[in-house]
Design a protein around this motif. Structure first.
Motif, PDB file in Angstrom:
ATOM      1  N   ARG A 256       0.830  -1.212   0.000  1.00 31.19           N
ATOM      2  CA  ARG A 256       0.000   0.000   0.000  1.00 31.19           C
ATOM      3  C   ARG A 256       0.862   1.259   0.000  1.00 31.19           C
ATOM      4  O   ARG A 256       0.463   2.289  -0.556  1.00 31.19           O
ATOM      5  N   ARG A 257       2.027   1.192   0.601  1.00 23.99           N
ATOM      6  CA  ARG A 257       2.951   2.333   0.545  1.00 23.99           C
ATOM      7  C   ARG A 257       3.541   2.471  -0.862  1.00 23.99           C
ATOM      8  O   ARG A 257       3.774   3.595  -1.336  1.00 23.99           O
ATOM      9  N   ILE A 258       3.758   1.326  -1.528  1.00 23.78           N
ATOM     10  CA  ILE A 258       4.201   1.368  -2.931  1.00 23.78           C
ATOM     11  C   ILE A 258       3.139   2.049  -3.782  1.00 23.78           C
ATOM     12  O   ILE A 258       3.447   2.872  -4.663  1.00 23.78           O
ATOM     13  N   TRP A 259       1.862   1.724  -3.553  1.00 24.12           N
ATOM     14  CA  TRP A 259       0.781   2.353  -4.308  1.00 24.12           C
ATOM     15  C   TRP A 259       0.747   3.864  -4.062  1.00 24.12           C
ATOM     16  O   TRP A 259       0.507   4.643  -4.994  1.00 24.12           O
ATOM     17  N   ALA A 260       0.987   4.285  -2.823  1.00 22.01           N
ATOM     18  CA  ALA A 260       1.009   5.711  -2.518  1.00 22.01           C
ATOM     19  C   ALA A 260       2.165   6.398  -3.239  1.00 22.01           C
ATOM     20  O   ALA A 260       2.011   7.491  -3.811  1.00 22.01           O
ATOM     21  N   LEU A 261       3.318   5.749  -3.236  1.00 25.51           N
ATOM     22  CA  LEU A 261       4.472   6.309  -3.936  1.00 25.51           C
ATOM     23  C   LEU A 261       4.229   6.354  -5.431  1.00 25.51           C
ATOM     24  O   LEU A 261       4.649   7.290  -6.120  1.00 25.51           O
ATOM     25  N   MET A 262       3.540   5.346  -5.960  1.00 20.51           N
ATOM     26  CA  MET A 262       3.181   5.315  -7.381  1.00 20.51           C
ATOM     27  C   MET A 262       2.383   6.560  -7.763  1.00 20.51           C
ATOM     28  O   MET A 262       2.668   7.209  -8.784  1.00 20.51           O
ATOM     29  N   ASP A 263       1.394   6.905  -6.964  1.00 17.86           N
ATOM     30  CA  ASP A 263       0.578   8.086  -7.261  1.00 17.86           C
ATOM     31  C   ASP A 263       1.401   9.363  -7.194  1.00 17.86           C
ATOM     32  O   ASP A 263       1.260  10.256  -8.042  1.00 17.86           O
ATOM     33  N   ALA A 264       2.268   9.462  -6.196  1.00 15.53           N
ATOM     34  CA  ALA A 264       3.095  10.664  -6.062  1.00 15.53           C
ATOM     35  C   ALA A 264       4.032  10.810  -7.250  1.00 15.53           C
ATOM     36  O   ALA A 264       4.234  11.918  -7.774  1.00 15.53           O
ATOM     37  N   CYS A 265       4.610   9.702  -7.702  1.00 16.02           N
ATOM     38  CA  CYS A 265       5.522   9.746  -8.854  1.00 16.02           C
ATOM     39  C   CYS A 265       4.783  10.100 -10.136  1.00 16.02           C
ATOM     40  O   CYS A 265       5.319  10.799 -11.001  1.00 16.02           O
ATOM     41  N   ALA A 266       3.549   9.620 -10.265  1.00 19.11           N
ATOM     42  CA  ALA A 266       2.772   9.890 -11.474  1.00 19.11           C
ATOM     43  C   ALA A 266       2.461  11.375 -11.634  1.00 19.11           C
ATOM     44  O   ALA A 266       2.189  11.841 -12.751  1.00 19.11           O
ATOM     45  N   GLU A 267       2.520  12.136 -10.534  1.00 26.25           N
ATOM     46  CA  GLU A 267       2.244  13.571 -10.594  1.00 26.25           C
ATOM     47  C   GLU A 267       3.463  14.392 -11.010  1.00 26.25           C
ATOM     48  O   GLU A 267       3.332  15.575 -11.308  1.00 26.25           O
ATOM     49  N   ARG A 268       4.623  13.762 -11.039  1.00 23.16           N
ATOM     50  CA  ARG A 268       5.837  14.497 -11.436  1.00 23.16           C
ATOM     51  C   ARG A 268       5.891  14.649 -12.960  1.00 23.16           C
ATOM     52  O   ARG A 268       5.685  13.681 -13.703  1.00 23.16           O
ATOM     53  N   SER A 269       6.210  15.840 -13.409  1.00 21.35           N
ATOM     54  CA  SER A 269       6.233  16.107 -14.849  1.00 21.35           C
ATOM     55  C   SER A 269       7.415  15.439 -15.554  1.00 21.35           C
ATOM     56  O   SER A 269       7.386  15.250 -16.771  1.00 21.35           O
ATOM     57  N   ASP A 270       8.461  15.074 -14.790  1.00 24.31           N
ATOM     58  CA  ASP A 270       9.637  14.486 -15.422  1.00 24.31           C
ATOM     59  C   ASP A 270       9.544  12.963 -15.551  1.00 24.31           C
ATOM     60  O   ASP A 270      10.403  12.337 -16.156  1.00 24.31           O
ATOM     61  N   ILE A 271       8.487  12.372 -14.981  1.00 21.68           N
ATOM     62  CA  ILE A 271       8.317  10.924 -15.046  1.00 21.68           C
ATOM     63  C   ILE A 271       7.287  10.582 -16.115  1.00 21.68           C
ATOM     64  O   ILE A 271       6.143  11.030 -16.070  1.00 21.68           O
ATOM     65  N   GLU A 272       7.709   9.777 -17.063  1.00 18.17           N
ATOM     66  CA  GLU A 272       6.869   9.425 -18.211  1.00 18.17           C
ATOM     67  C   GLU A 272       5.981   8.222 -17.923  1.00 18.17           C
ATOM     68  O   GLU A 272       4.850   8.140 -18.397  1.00 18.17           O
ATOM     69  N   GLU A 273       6.491   7.272 -17.163  1.00 14.85           N
ATOM     70  CA  GLU A 273       5.739   6.051 -16.889  1.00 14.85           C
ATOM     71  C   GLU A 273       6.109   5.514 -15.512  1.00 14.85           C
ATOM     72  O   GLU A 273       7.263   5.591 -15.099  1.00 14.85           O
ATOM     73  N   VAL A 274       5.109   4.961 -14.812  1.00 16.48           N
ATOM     74  CA  VAL A 274       5.297   4.376 -13.492  1.00 16.48           C
ATOM     75  C   VAL A 274       4.779   2.946 -13.533  1.00 16.48           C
ATOM     76  O   VAL A 274       3.636   2.708 -13.922  1.00 16.48           O
ATOM     77  N   MET A 275       5.621   1.981 -13.142  1.00 16.20           N
ATOM     78  CA  MET A 275       5.239   0.572 -13.206  1.00 16.20           C
ATOM     79  C   MET A 275       5.423  -0.071 -11.839  1.00 16.20           C
ATOM     80  O   MET A 275       6.550  -0.372 -11.428  1.00 16.20           O
TER      81      MET A 275
END
Length: 233
Positions: free
Chosen positions: A44-63
């Protein structure tokens, strides 16, 4: 943070005794690996980090993976250590993300030709095949990540008494729909092909259909409960 910066600048993993491991893969990919065991709280912490990373403009894809997260950046990173600092801070401060997924009741034909490793699992676990089936049906499983092949869901919730090592010689043509155990995890094979997990049964559910929208049946956060449609010992 000097150790983290130096390691990333050398293209090596950066790790602390009780913290995550962060590695560069080439110039545009970064792998975040959580510390500790495979638990639902950790995922669940990985899922939270996934959402935070998806909001960064420099990250194209989150897996998301099982207790890990792969990040693909839009351009090569000039300062990977800065991203590592941000990731570590986010990991330590973000609350767990709870996903209210769908519930799937999955009918299983346990044993027989399509569940030929049921006896192997029973022998390894020092219990009867019927006890294996009973314990396999008991938990409510959670889809923690999709990967390996399209549509395959890694399931958390397997009773630790059923933990069985993957086969040293994989099955060469395991059918899609085979209900499996691999180490501490349960699964349902999504595509027909080689597979080292232990087959204990079969379901008619189609995990992946390229003509379906979306093609994968399961999504992260979905829950699965298995029940016996038939048993052949």
């Amino acid at each position: 943070m000097t150790e983290t910066i130096t390691a990333l600048e050398r293209g090596q993993s950066a790790v602390s005794a009780d913290g995550p491991t962060i590695s560069m893969i080439g110039t545009r990919a970064m792998l975040f690996e959580a510390p500790g065991e495979f638990t639902l709280a950790c995922q669940r912490r990985i899922w939270a980090l996934m959402d935070a990373c998806a909001e960064r403009s420099d990250i194209e894809e989150v897996m998301p993976g099982v207790t890990n997260l792969m990040l693909i950046f839009s351009i090569p990173l000039e300062n990977p250590e800065m991203v590592a600092v941000w990731l570590r801070n986010a990991w330590e401060t973000l609350p767990e993300k709870h996903i209210k997924g769908r519930l799937f009741e999955v009918a299983v034909r346990y044993g027989g030709e399509l569940g030929s490793d049921l006896s192997r699992v029973a022998e390894h676990c020092r219990m009867s095949p019927q006890d294996v089936i009973t314990l396999h049906q008991a938990p409510l499983y959670t889809v923690c990540a999709l990967g390996s092949v399209p549509g395959f869901g890694y399931l958390h919730g397997l009773d630790p008494r059923l933990e069985t090592p993957r086969k040293s010689v994989p099955s060469l043509n395991m059918l899609a729909g085979t209900v499996t155990i691999g180490g501490p995890q349960a699964g349902i094979s999504a595509l027909t092909g080689p597979n080292g997990w232990n087959s204990i049964g079969f379901t008619d559910l189609v995990m992946f259909d390229p003509q379906r929208s979306p093609p994968a049946l399961f999504e992260v956060g979905d829950q699965i409960r298995f029940y016996a449609e038939s048993i052949e010992l």
